[in-house]
Design a protein around this motif. Structure first.
Motif, PDB file in Angstrom:
ATOM      1  N   PRO A 330      -4.135 -12.364   2.080  1.00  0.00           N
ATOM      2  CA  PRO A 330      -3.289 -12.452   0.899  1.00  0.00           C
ATOM      3  C   PRO A 330      -3.521 -11.477  -0.146  1.00  0.00           C
ATOM      4  O   PRO A 330      -2.800 -11.471  -1.071  1.00  0.00           O
ATOM      5  CB  PRO A 330      -3.569 -13.826   0.594  1.00  0.00           C
ATOM      6  N   VAL A 331      -4.732 -10.838  -0.122  1.00  0.00           N
ATOM      7  CA  VAL A 331      -5.169  -9.883  -1.169  1.00  0.00           C
ATOM      8  C   VAL A 331      -5.306  -8.576  -0.777  1.00  0.00           C
ATOM      9  O   VAL A 331      -5.921  -7.634  -1.272  1.00  0.00           O
ATOM     10  CB  VAL A 331      -6.475 -10.371  -2.047  1.00  0.00           C
ATOM     11  N   ARG A 332      -4.351  -8.333   0.265  1.00  0.00           N
ATOM     12  CA  ARG A 332      -4.523  -6.979   1.154  1.00  0.00           C
ATOM     13  C   ARG A 332      -4.055  -5.708  -0.093  1.00  0.00           C
ATOM     14  O   ARG A 332      -2.668  -6.193  -0.651  1.00  0.00           O
ATOM     15  CB  ARG A 332      -3.755  -6.752   2.410  1.00  0.00           C
ATOM     16  N   LYS A 333      -4.570  -4.762  -0.313  1.00  0.00           N
ATOM     17  CA  LYS A 333      -4.045  -3.956  -1.233  1.00  0.00           C
ATOM     18  C   LYS A 333      -2.886  -3.065  -0.915  1.00  0.00           C
ATOM     19  O   LYS A 333      -2.670  -2.768   0.213  1.00  0.00           O
ATOM     20  CB  LYS A 333      -5.038  -2.844  -1.427  1.00  0.00           C
ATOM     21  N   ARG A 334      -1.806  -2.721  -1.752  1.00  0.00           N
ATOM     22  CA  ARG A 334      -0.561  -2.204  -1.661  1.00  0.00           C
ATOM     23  C   ARG A 334      -0.187  -1.734  -2.854  1.00  0.00           C
ATOM     24  O   ARG A 334      -0.505  -2.219  -3.923  1.00  0.00           O
ATOM     25  CB  ARG A 334       0.508  -3.178  -0.942  1.00  0.00           C
TER      26      ARG A 334
END
Length: 463
Positions: A330-334
């Protein structure tokens, strides 16, 4: 704790915003607590004719002005970074979850509810996006508040020990006792919070089902039964929410109340020291000012432990919407900004193949995914046994709340076939009818051809 690891991941995504938020919180909290208390002691000692720690009036006013300026600047910066960090983190969490959901094969249901082993409802998904994804970033405020209290409290404690160690140590025993007691009681907060969140999701679920099936409910004369079930779920939600909130408030109130008793003991010890002549009026005022900082370490630390456990439930619910993605999905960088609505890139592509001339299908096979409780049943699938080589399978495409990777992983000899080695060829402009009893695999075949289910084999459009 899992919540702290998630906050660290959010820090890696927004390092400057989070670092600015932390620094601003420390400045706004620490400056006024330490400088104002020291200025009050210096001025009272000067008025009492005590040389130790005394300052001139001009120096005292300058110290107070510095404390006031730092506090105002810190509060302004804290408000700015709080909004920036919270909103960006909420958008990141929600976008990652929604993107994962829309990339699922279209004929598969939502992911499984870890508690029930069946697909989550739309209401539970909305509850997760509306609550959990918005509440997790609020932990930064708790964490940074406790960090500021720890910095100011440690510094204040060091100053107090240097003035009178005997009076200062009066507070140590009760604070340690309170912190240990609250830590033990906080272990009950997480399961109660999880139960309350699940009950809220059940209410949202039945509302979604009612709105989607109004006509069916009316024609079946089931309005009374639906209303009774809604009242039952709503009553359970109320009961679970009250138990969770009352217990959390009880822990916080116990923490705060016992600490105030310890504060009274410290003040009584200080008054006795003044009568003995080992304490000045300035020392007493400084202790009174610094005491809140020292007590705040234990007061807010106990509350932080409970908050971390409660938000651990939110993290579990968000991860349940992203199965197979691993930890911290859910906190994958983008790339993310708030100036415009973020886009979700889907691999649709232009139509380069033109109008249908021929549709050729070779070796099309699909196995139903199986859950643990279904592996013990003969025949596997939810609707019966396996199909044969002509596609005479059974069940529906909604069996198994898993993603494409999980479906592929479950395609072993134990899983039943819905379709196996299906071959056919269609020409554009012709009409082909596929017949068979209910549950034989007609809809599954169509979904596999349309790539709504992750089947094996080859589908060629115009070659």
């Amino acid at each position: 704790m899992k919540a702290l690891r998630y906050l660290f991941r959010l820090f890696l995504v927004f390092p400057r915003k989070v670092a600015g938020y932390l620094l601003a919180t420390q400045v706004s909290r620490v400056a006024w607590t330490l400088l104002a208390g020291w200025a009050a002691r210096a001025q009272l000692n000067r008025l009492a004719g005590v040389a130790e720690g005394a300052l001139s009036l001009e120096a005292t006013l300058g110290l107070l002005f510095l404390a006031f300026a730092l506090t105002i600047a810190g509060n302004a910066a804290e408000s700015f970074f709080n909004i920036s960090v919270t909103r960006h983190s909420m958008a990141l969490l929600a976008l990652n979850i929604v993107e994962r959901l829309v990339r699922r094969p279209g004929a598969l249901p939502l992911p499984d509810d870890p508690r029930k082993g069946r697909p989550l409802s739309e209401g539970q998904c909305l509850s997760t996006l509306g609550r959990d994804a918005t509440q997790l970033p609020s932990l930064f405020a708790w964490l940074f508040e406790v960090a500021a209290l720890f910095v100011s409290g440690t510094a204040a404690l060091a100053v107090m020990l240097s003035i009178d160690a005997r009076v200062t140590l009066v507070v140590v025993a009760p604070l340690a006792l309170v912190f240990g007691l609250v830590s033990r009681l906080s272990k009950r907060v997480e399961p109660l919070s999880e139960k309350a969140r699940h009950s809220a999701g059940e209410v949202s679920s039945i509302l979604s089902d009612v709105f989607n099936n109004v006509q069916t409910i009316k024609t079946s004369a089931a309005v009374g039964h639906v209303l009774a079930e809604f009242r039952r779920r709503n009553a359970k939600r109320l009961s679970d929410a009250m138990r969770s909130e009352v217990y959390f408030t009880l822990v916080s109130g116990l923490n705060s109340g016992l600490i105030e008793i310890a504060a009274g003991l410290v003040l009584l010890a200080g008054a006795g020291a003044i009568r003995r002549g080992t304490f000045t009026a300035g020392d007493f005022v400084l202790f009174s000012a610094y005491l809140q900082a020292v007590l705040g370490i234990f007061r807010w630390s106990g509350s932080l432990v409970g908050a971390l456990k409660r938000h651990g439930v939110s993290i579990d619910r968000m991860e349940a919407l992203m199965p197979g993605e691993g930890a911290f999905a859910p906190v994958r960088k983008r790339k993310l900004g708030l100036s415009k609505v973020p886009e979700i890139e889907l691999e649709l592509g232009p139509d380069r193949h033109g109008t249908l001339r021929t549709l050729e299908v070779r070796g099309l096979s699909y196995r139903y995914p199986r859950r643990k409780n279904e592996e013990r049943e003969a025949g596997g699938g939810r609707d019966g046994g396996a199909g044969n080589a002509n596609g005479n399978g059974n069940g529906n495409a909604g069996t198994g709340g898993v993603d494409a990777a999980s479906v592929a992983a479950s395609a072993d000899d134990r899983a039943p076939f819905a379709l196996e080695d299906v071959d056919f060829e269609l020409e554009g402009g012709t009409l082909t009818v596929i017949t068979g009893p209910v549950g034989c695999g007609k809809s599954t075949l169509l979904r596999c051809v349309l790539a709504l289910l992750p089947a094996s084999g080859t589908v060629r459009w115009n070659g």
